[in-house]
Motif scaffolding. Sequence first.
Motif, PDB file in Angstrom:
ATOM      1  N   THR A 102      -2.424  10.123   0.155  1.00  0.00           N
ATOM      2  CA  THR A 102      -1.933  10.953   1.253  1.00  0.00           C
ATOM      3  C   THR A 102      -2.559  10.502   2.569  1.00  0.00           C
ATOM      4  OG1 THR A 102      -3.672  12.599   0.902  1.00  0.00           O
ATOM      5  CG2 THR A 102      -1.587  12.933  -0.264  1.00  0.00           C
ATOM      6  N   LYS A 103      -1.930  10.883   3.654  1.00  0.00           N
ATOM      7  CA  LYS A 103      -2.371  10.400   4.956  1.00  0.00           C
ATOM      8  C   LYS A 103      -3.770  10.876   5.337  1.00  0.00           C
ATOM      9  CE  LYS A 103       2.202   9.551   6.851  1.00  0.00           C
ATOM     10  NZ  LYS A 103       3.177   9.805   7.924  1.00  0.00           N
ATOM     11  N   ALA A 104      -4.209  11.973   4.723  1.00  0.00           N
ATOM     12  CA  ALA A 104      -5.535  12.490   5.030  1.00  0.00           C
ATOM     13  C   ALA A 104      -6.631  11.785   4.237  1.00  0.00           C
ATOM     14  CB  ALA A 104      -5.590  13.994   4.741  1.00  0.00           C
ATOM     15  N   SER A 105      -6.239  10.943   3.302  1.00  0.00           N
ATOM     16  CA  SER A 105      -7.218  10.275   2.451  1.00  0.00           C
ATOM     17  C   SER A 105      -7.938   9.168   3.199  1.00  0.00           C
ATOM     18  CB  SER A 105      -6.529   9.702   1.214  1.00  0.00           C
ATOM     19  OG  SER A 105      -7.432   8.915   0.467  1.00  0.00           O
ATOM     20  N   GLY A 106      -9.154   8.910   2.781  1.00  0.00           N
ATOM     21  CA  GLY A 106      -9.913   7.813   3.378  1.00  0.00           C
ATOM     22  C   GLY A 106      -9.833   6.528   2.576  1.00  0.00           C
ATOM     23  N   GLY A 107      -8.995   6.503   1.529  1.00  0.00           N
ATOM     24  CA  GLY A 107      -8.956   5.341   0.655  1.00  0.00           C
ATOM     25  C   GLY A 107      -7.643   4.600   0.657  1.00  0.00           C
ATOM     26  N   ARG A 112       0.863  -1.194   0.000  1.00  0.00           N
ATOM     27  CA  ARG A 112       0.000   0.000   0.000  1.00  0.00           C
ATOM     28  C   ARG A 112       0.889   1.231   0.000  1.00  0.00           C
ATOM     29  NH1 ARG A 112      -2.848   0.530   4.706  1.00  0.00           N
ATOM     30  NH2 ARG A 112      -1.674  -1.113   5.742  1.00  0.00           N
ATOM     31  N   LEU A 113       0.564   2.151  -0.893  1.00  0.00           N
ATOM     32  CA  LEU A 113       1.325   3.397  -1.008  1.00  0.00           C
ATOM     33  C   LEU A 113       0.686   4.466  -0.127  1.00  0.00           C
ATOM     34  CD1 LEU A 113       3.509   5.146  -2.356  1.00  0.00           C
ATOM     35  CD2 LEU A 113       1.908   5.539  -4.245  1.00  0.00           C
ATOM     36  N   ILE A 114       1.448   4.934   0.862  1.00  0.00           N
ATOM     37  CA  ILE A 114       1.003   6.030   1.727  1.00  0.00           C
ATOM     38  C   ILE A 114       2.157   7.024   1.806  1.00  0.00           C
ATOM     39  CG2 ILE A 114       0.144   6.704   3.995  1.00  0.00           C
ATOM     40  CD1 ILE A 114      -0.846   3.851   4.394  1.00  0.00           C
ATOM     41  N   TYR A 115       1.954   8.184   1.230  1.00  0.00           N
ATOM     42  CA  TYR A 115       3.038   9.164   1.141  1.00  0.00           C
ATOM     43  C   TYR A 115       3.400   9.713   2.508  1.00  0.00           C
ATOM     44  CZ  TYR A 115       2.245   9.155  -3.902  1.00  0.00           C
ATOM     45  OH  TYR A 115       2.128   8.787  -5.216  1.00  0.00           O
ATOM     46  N   GLU A 116       4.696   9.976   2.698  1.00  0.00           N
ATOM     47  CA  GLU A 116       5.192  10.538   3.952  1.00  0.00           C
ATOM     48  C   GLU A 116       5.703  11.955   3.728  1.00  0.00           C
ATOM     49  OE1 GLU A 116       8.184   8.011   5.522  1.00  0.00           O
ATOM     50  OE2 GLU A 116       6.778   6.503   6.263  1.00  0.00           O
ATOM     51  N   GLY A 117       5.679  12.736   4.794  1.00  0.00           N
ATOM     52  CA  GLY A 117       6.239  14.085   4.748  1.00  0.00           C
ATOM     53  C   GLY A 117       5.200  15.130   4.375  1.00  0.00           C
ATOM     54  N   GLY A 118       5.261  16.255   5.079  1.00  0.00           N
ATOM     55  CA  GLY A 118       4.289  17.322   4.855  1.00  0.00           C
ATOM     56  C   GLY A 118       4.345  17.879   3.443  1.00  0.00           C
ATOM     57  N   TYR A 119       5.553  18.122   2.939  1.00  0.00           N
ATOM     58  CA  TYR A 119       5.673  18.717   1.606  1.00  0.00           C
ATOM     59  C   TYR A 119       5.205  17.744   0.532  1.00  0.00           C
ATOM     60  CZ  TYR A 119       7.535  21.403  -2.297  1.00  0.00           C
ATOM     61  OH  TYR A 119       7.652  22.121  -3.458  1.00  0.00           O
ATOM     62  N   THR A 120       5.562  16.472   0.694  1.00  0.00           N
ATOM     63  CA  THR A 120       5.124  15.465  -0.270  1.00  0.00           C
ATOM     64  C   THR A 120       3.611  15.347  -0.276  1.00  0.00           C
ATOM     65  OG1 THR A 120       7.173  14.191  -0.082  1.00  0.00           O
ATOM     66  CG2 THR A 120       5.224  13.020  -0.868  1.00  0.00           C
ATOM     67  N   PHE A 157       1.539  17.633   0.540  1.00  0.00           N
ATOM     68  CA  PHE A 157       1.040  18.861  -0.072  1.00  0.00           C
ATOM     69  C   PHE A 157       1.090  18.759  -1.596  1.00  0.00           C
ATOM     70  CE2 PHE A 157       2.279  23.009  -1.921  1.00  0.00           C
ATOM     71  CZ  PHE A 157       1.099  23.716  -1.711  1.00  0.00           C
ATOM     72  N   LEU A 158       2.222  18.286  -2.133  1.00  0.00           N
ATOM     73  CA  LEU A 158       2.379  18.142  -3.583  1.00  0.00           C
ATOM     74  C   LEU A 158       1.346  17.189  -4.165  1.00  0.00           C
ATOM     75  CD1 LEU A 158       6.214  17.864  -4.282  1.00  0.00           C
ATOM     76  CD2 LEU A 158       4.675  19.706  -4.963  1.00  0.00           C
ATOM     77  N   ILE A 159       1.191  16.037  -3.523  1.00  0.00           N
ATOM     78  CA  ILE A 159       0.247  15.050  -4.035  1.00  0.00           C
ATOM     79  C   ILE A 159      -1.183  15.568  -3.925  1.00  0.00           C
ATOM     80  CG2 ILE A 159      -0.618  12.695  -3.749  1.00  0.00           C
ATOM     81  CD1 ILE A 159       2.210  12.938  -4.934  1.00  0.00           C
ATOM     82  N   GLY A 160      -1.437  16.369  -2.908  1.00  0.00           N
ATOM     83  CA  GLY A 160      -2.748  16.998  -2.809  1.00  0.00           C
ATOM     84  C   GLY A 160      -3.041  17.908  -3.985  1.00  0.00           C
ATOM     85  N   LEU A 161      -2.013  18.618  -4.450  1.00  0.00           N
ATOM     86  CA  LEU A 161      -2.171  19.518  -5.592  1.00  0.00           C
ATOM     87  C   LEU A 161      -2.215  18.774  -6.924  1.00  0.00           C
ATOM     88  CD1 LEU A 161       0.266  22.478  -4.786  1.00  0.00           C
ATOM     89  CD2 LEU A 161      -2.229  22.514  -4.707  1.00  0.00           C
ATOM     90  N   LEU A 162      -1.333  17.794  -7.072  1.00  0.00           N
ATOM     91  CA  LEU A 162      -1.127  17.182  -8.384  1.00  0.00           C
ATOM     92  C   LEU A 162      -1.934  15.905  -8.611  1.00  0.00           C
ATOM     93  CD1 LEU A 162       2.772  17.553  -8.555  1.00  0.00           C
ATOM     94  CD2 LEU A 162       1.052  19.072  -9.551  1.00  0.00           C
ATOM     95  N   GLU A 163      -2.267  15.188  -7.540  1.00  0.00           N
ATOM     96  CA  GLU A 163      -2.887  13.869  -7.696  1.00  0.00           C
ATOM     97  C   GLU A 163      -4.156  13.721  -6.863  1.00  0.00           C
ATOM     98  OE1 GLU A 163      -2.097  11.487  -9.738  1.00  0.00           O
ATOM     99  OE2 GLU A 163      -0.284  12.395 -10.567  1.00  0.00           O
ATOM    100  N   GLU A 164      -4.866  14.808  -6.663  1.00  0.00           N
ATOM    101  CA  GLU A 164      -6.153  14.774  -5.957  1.00  0.00           C
ATOM    102  C   GLU A 164      -6.041  14.230  -4.532  1.00  0.00           C
ATOM    103  OE1 GLU A 164      -9.634  13.888  -8.820  1.00  0.00           O
ATOM    104  OE2 GLU A 164      -8.013  12.615  -9.558  1.00  0.00           O
ATOM    105  N   GLY A 165      -4.823  14.235  -3.983  1.00  0.00           N
ATOM    106  CA  GLY A 165      -4.638  13.756  -2.618  1.00  0.00           C
ATOM    107  C   GLY A 165      -4.662  12.249  -2.472  1.00  0.00           C
ATOM    108  N   LEU A 166      -4.657  11.512  -3.586  1.00  0.00           N
ATOM    109  CA  LEU A 166      -4.718  10.055  -3.511  1.00  0.00           C
ATOM    110  C   LEU A 166      -3.432   9.503  -2.907  1.00  0.00           C
ATOM    111  CD1 LEU A 166      -6.218   9.302  -7.041  1.00  0.00           C
ATOM    112  CD2 LEU A 166      -7.431   9.659  -4.877  1.00  0.00           C
TER     113      LEU A 166
END
Length: 214
Positions: free
Chosen positions: A116-121, A95-103, A105-114
């Motif tokens: 990221t730790k805040a995601s529910g999926g 399972r891919l779960i991105y680490e780091g605040g900046y990362t 943030f980037l994935i939130g901008l570029l990949e709809e937050g998929l």
Amino acid sequence: MSIWSVVGLVVLMLALGIGYTAQRLMRLQGPTQGEMIDQERRDQMALLVLDIQEDFTRNTKARQWPAAYVEDRIERINRLAAEAQKQGMPVITTRLIYEGGYTNFLIGLLEEGLGTKASGGLALDKRLSFQPDADIVKSVGDALSSAELGDFLKKHNVSNLRVAGLDGCYCVKNTALGALARGYTVELIEDAVLSIDPKGWEACRGELAEKGVF
């Protein structure tokens, strides 16, 4: 400080920011290097199923899967896993779960937050019908970046990886390259690999074949 000094400072900061961002994205998506395995002491095979998570298998505004495509691939993965476990072959999910605040943030901008730790999926897709022998959380595309995965493969004397999952052009490709760089034999199960970009995946598959991926 003159106006030109301020402008120069702003330009420098922007350049540094762009460079850092590019570096972070390359690290997230590129293959990694690691210690070579001892092929003489390993002779086992494992099935590695990459990132079949709710975030990545559902349709979103920017990512639309063809009808029945995901269902067909997941059904194939379920069959592969059942066959593997019947034969005593380890089945590993990641399972891919991105680490780091900046990362994040980037994935939130570029990949709809998929992813990221805040995601529910972040969980595995509920349509997967098997219980993996190991479920590995990773923070970059290449699954071989995970020390936990490396330790599991060593413990089970694995030198041959059968790879399925998503996305073919990113995590699958980079995991295959990362595995090759460590001395593993890699086989892609093409009808169990998903890609949102089929034409791009066809090109990636050709590139991987040239480098020794079956």
